[in-house]
Write an enzyme that holds these catalytic residues in place. Structure first.
Site, PDB file in Angstrom:
ATOM      1  N   ARG A 166      21.951  46.094  53.511  1.00  0.00           N
ATOM      2  CA  ARG A 166      23.045  45.571  54.364  1.00  0.00           C
ATOM      3  C   ARG A 166      23.772  46.718  55.060  1.00  0.00           C
ATOM      4  NH1 ARG A 166      20.058  42.863  53.277  1.00  0.00           N
ATOM      5  NH2 ARG A 166      20.039  41.018  51.970  1.00  0.00           N
ATOM      6  N   SER A 240      27.245  35.553  52.160  1.00  0.00           N
ATOM      7  CA  SER A 240      27.713  36.404  51.049  1.00  0.00           C
ATOM      8  C   SER A 240      28.893  37.253  51.512  1.00  0.00           C
ATOM      9  CB  SER A 240      26.607  37.347  50.588  1.00  0.00           C
ATOM     10  OG  SER A 240      25.498  36.601  50.201  1.00  0.00           O
ATOM     11  N   GLU A 336      30.742  42.590  52.381  1.00  0.00           N
ATOM     12  CA  GLU A 336      29.581  42.690  53.278  1.00  0.00           C
ATOM     13  C   GLU A 336      29.987  42.552  54.754  1.00  0.00           C
ATOM     14  OE1 GLU A 336      25.802  40.752  51.906  1.00  0.00           O
ATOM     15  OE2 GLU A 336      25.861  39.888  53.908  1.00  0.00           O
TER      16      GLU A 336
HETATM   17  C1  LIG Z   1      25.962  30.564  56.103  1.00  0.00           C
HETATM   18  C2  LIG Z   1      25.630  32.017  56.290  1.00  0.00           C
HETATM   19  C3  LIG Z   1      24.537  32.557  55.651  1.00  0.00           C
HETATM   20  C4  LIG Z   1      24.206  33.891  55.818  1.00  0.00           C
HETATM   21  N1  LIG Z   1      23.111  34.385  55.173  1.00  0.00           N
HETATM   22  C5  LIG Z   1      22.762  35.687  55.329  1.00  0.00           C
HETATM   23  C6  LIG Z   1      21.592  36.199  54.656  1.00  0.00           C
HETATM   24  O1  LIG Z   1      20.885  35.483  53.973  1.00  0.00           O
HETATM   25  N2  LIG Z   1      21.303  37.496  54.842  1.00  0.00           N
HETATM   26  C7  LIG Z   1      22.056  38.325  55.630  1.00  0.00           C
HETATM   27  O2  LIG Z   1      21.702  39.508  55.752  1.00  0.00           O
HETATM   28  N3  LIG Z   1      23.151  37.871  56.281  1.00  0.00           N
HETATM   29  C8  LIG Z   1      23.525  36.571  56.148  1.00  0.00           C
HETATM   30  N4  LIG Z   1      24.642  36.089  56.789  1.00  0.00           N
HETATM   31  C9  LIG Z   1      25.470  37.010  57.581  1.00  0.00           C
HETATM   32  C10 LIG Z   1      25.182  36.980  59.109  1.00  0.00           C
HETATM   33  O3  LIG Z   1      24.532  35.804  59.475  1.00  0.00           O
HETATM   34  C11 LIG Z   1      24.340  38.162  59.567  1.00  0.00           C
HETATM   35  O4  LIG Z   1      24.963  39.377  59.213  1.00  0.00           O
HETATM   36  C12 LIG Z   1      24.112  38.172  61.078  1.00  0.00           C
HETATM   37  O5  LIG Z   1      23.168  39.164  61.408  1.00  0.00           O
HETATM   38  C13 LIG Z   1      25.394  38.402  61.885  1.00  0.00           C
HETATM   39  O6  LIG Z   1      25.084  38.152  63.246  1.00  0.00           O
HETATM   40  P1  LIG Z   1      26.203  37.852  64.315  1.00  0.00           P
HETATM   41  O7  LIG Z   1      25.544  37.815  65.654  1.00  0.00           O
HETATM   42  O8  LIG Z   1      26.950  36.643  63.929  1.00  0.00           O
HETATM   43  O9  LIG Z   1      27.106  39.168  64.213  1.00  0.00           O
HETATM   44  P2  LIG Z   1      28.685  39.287  64.368  1.00  0.00           P
HETATM   45  O10 LIG Z   1      29.341  38.669  63.193  1.00  0.00           O
HETATM   46  O11 LIG Z   1      29.099  38.829  65.716  1.00  0.00           O
HETATM   47  O12 LIG Z   1      28.871  40.853  64.284  1.00  0.00           O
HETATM   48  C14 LIG Z   1      28.622  41.541  63.071  1.00  0.00           C
HETATM   49  C15 LIG Z   1      28.714  43.050  63.353  1.00  0.00           C
HETATM   50  O13 LIG Z   1      27.651  43.449  64.217  1.00  0.00           O
HETATM   51  C16 LIG Z   1      28.158  44.044  65.433  1.00  0.00           C
HETATM   52  N5  LIG Z   1      27.294  43.577  66.505  1.00  0.00           N
HETATM   53  C17 LIG Z   1      27.012  42.279  66.830  1.00  0.00           C
HETATM   54  N6  LIG Z   1      26.136  42.237  67.858  1.00  0.00           N
HETATM   55  C18 LIG Z   1      25.863  43.526  68.189  1.00  0.00           C
HETATM   56  C19 LIG Z   1      25.034  44.144  69.185  1.00  0.00           C
HETATM   57  N7  LIG Z   1      24.290  43.421  70.039  1.00  0.00           N
HETATM   58  N8  LIG Z   1      25.017  45.503  69.248  1.00  0.00           N
HETATM   59  C20 LIG Z   1      25.741  46.256  68.383  1.00  0.00           C
HETATM   60  N9  LIG Z   1      26.535  45.735  67.423  1.00  0.00           N
HETATM   61  C21 LIG Z   1      26.592  44.393  67.335  1.00  0.00           C
HETATM   62  C22 LIG Z   1      29.582  43.532  65.547  1.00  0.00           C
HETATM   63  O14 LIG Z   1      30.398  44.412  66.294  1.00  0.00           O
HETATM   64  C23 LIG Z   1      29.994  43.472  64.082  1.00  0.00           C
HETATM   65  O15 LIG Z   1      30.363  44.759  63.648  1.00  0.00           O
HETATM   66  C24 LIG Z   1      24.996  34.742  56.649  1.00  0.00           C
HETATM   67  C25 LIG Z   1      26.107  34.186  57.316  1.00  0.00           C
HETATM   68  C26 LIG Z   1      26.424  32.831  57.135  1.00  0.00           C
HETATM   69  C27 LIG Z   1      27.588  32.253  57.887  1.00  0.00           C
END
Ligand SMILES: Cc1cc2nc3c(=O)[nH]c(=O)nc-3n(C[C@H](O)[C@H](O)[C@H](O)COP(=O)(O)OP(=O)(O)OC[C@H]3O[C@@H](n4cnc5c(N)ncnc54)[C@H](O)[C@@H]3O)c2cc1C
Length: 340
Positions: A166, A240, A336
């Protein structure tokens, strides 16, 4: 086309915790060129920025002052397909689960264990998403980025992204400095299922699937996730909330002496991953609430918005959980999500 700057934008629908805060300014980027327009913009160029994908790994604790750059870059294509592997390229704004489904529909297997992870493809390398025995690092080939200061584009091979548990360079040195605009994934052939994870194995056994297809593994992962994790569309959460602590053998043995039932997994480098969910449940937090935030009934690693929670409510609960775990086990859990 010039950039549209939106002002005082409610972010409640743009973060899966459903926290009700505002972005003072928000711009949507639909290409790498748009990112360069932001960099060259007289007003936005020098302003601090915050990159937003799907908002599913964020805890927003206040209105966001930096300019929110919302990544909406689309695109899905196969770059190479030969006997040894398939290479696909994905725009950073593509919803991750859609990428997994699209690849499978095209006959390109290898991502199915990462099905139903919310968020965008561009955020997937940021925390090296992982689930059910597979991590993005097992498939990531390279990442295209645009530098927020110089506007220069570059391609980083996966090895330069320093992907860990992570974790990546995008959570550290490059946090907020480089926008990921597209990613490339290499899917090896022949496909072999990743089924070592107990939940997946059990699900497949129950269905009598000894030689599962990619679609069957995908279905298993989707079914397990649906049964265990709250859907952010109905209950605000970010999956998580805490990482599983990784400790050396001595610490693991000390904890084991006092808590013989603790769940832990040996890692290749001789360390152990302890199940944070087990530790939180052992502290009696499973299903409990503190104010408007709570610990999910089925999965103690997941903190939820019980309705109208703000960032402080969720942080208070997180800290109370961290304190209990530290008192009982001597370890402080690390969050996380990115806390803003
Ligand atoms: C129900 C649920 C289940 C989940 N299960 C998992 C799992 O099984 N495994 C897991 O690893 N995660 C899990 N997650 C966490 C999450 O889905 C992941 O971390 C996902 O990759 C976040 O993507 P996002 O586009 O929503 O990022 P955001 O929440 O919008 O951003 C997260 C971070 O990434 C940065 N960021 C976003 N896009 C970019 C970009 N294009 N360039 C540079 N930086 C960027 C942001 O500035 C921020 O710091 C879960 C979340 C939920 C709600």
């Amino acid at each position: 086309m010039s950039l549209q700057i939106e002002t005082d934008v409610p972010l409640r629908a743009l973060n899966t915790f459903g926290v009700d805060v505002m972005a003072r300014r928000l711009v949507r980027v639909r290409s790498a060129r748009d990112v360069r327009l932001v960099v060259d913009h007289p007003e936005l160029g020098r302003a601090p920025k915050f990159i937003l994908g799907g908002g599913s790994n964020l805890l927003l604790t206040r209105d966001v002052d930096p300019v929110v750059v919302k990544v909406e870059i689309s695109g899905l294509r196969v770059l190479e397909d030969d006997a040894r592997s398939t290479l696909i390229e994905v725009g950073a704004g593509e919803p991750w689960h859609g990428v997994v489904e699209w690849a499978l529909d095209q006959g390109h297997a290898g991502l199915e264990n990462l099905a139903r992870i919310p968020g965008t493809a561009g955020a997937a390398p940021v925390q090296n998403i992982g689930a059910y025995g597979l991590e993005l690092s097992d498939r990531l080939e390279s990442v295209d980025v645009v530098d927020f200061v110089t506007g220069r584009s570059a391609t980083l091979p996966a090895a330069h992204c320093r992907l860990g548990y992570r974790d990546s360079v995008f959570k550290r040195e490059l946090a907020g400095k480089s926008v990921i605009t597209s990613i490339r994934l290499r899917l090896p052939k022949p496909w072999t299922p990743v089924t070592g994870y107990a939940d997946v194995e059990r699900w497949l056994q129950r269905q009598n699937l000894t030689d599962p297809s990619p679609r069957e593994v995908f279905d298993a992962v989707c079914a397990i996730r649906r049964s265990k994790l709250p859907d952010p569309a109905t209950v605000g959460n970010v999956g998580s909330f805490f990482k599983n602590p990784v400790v050396n053998r001595t610490i693991r043995n000390e904890i084991l002496e006092e808590h013989p039932d603790i769940v832990s997994y040996p890692l290749e480098d001789g360390t152990y991953k302890l199940a944070a969910a087990w530790m939180i449940a052992a502290c009696g937090w499973k299903g409990q609430s503190l104010g408007r935030a709570g610990v999910h009934e089925q999965q103690a690693l997941v903190l939820v918005n019980r309705g109208g929670a703000n960032g402080a409510d969720i942080l208070n609960l997180a800290q109370a959980v961290q304190d209990s775990v530290e008192q009982k086990f001597g370890l402080r859990l690390e969050p996380e999500p990115v806390i803003v």
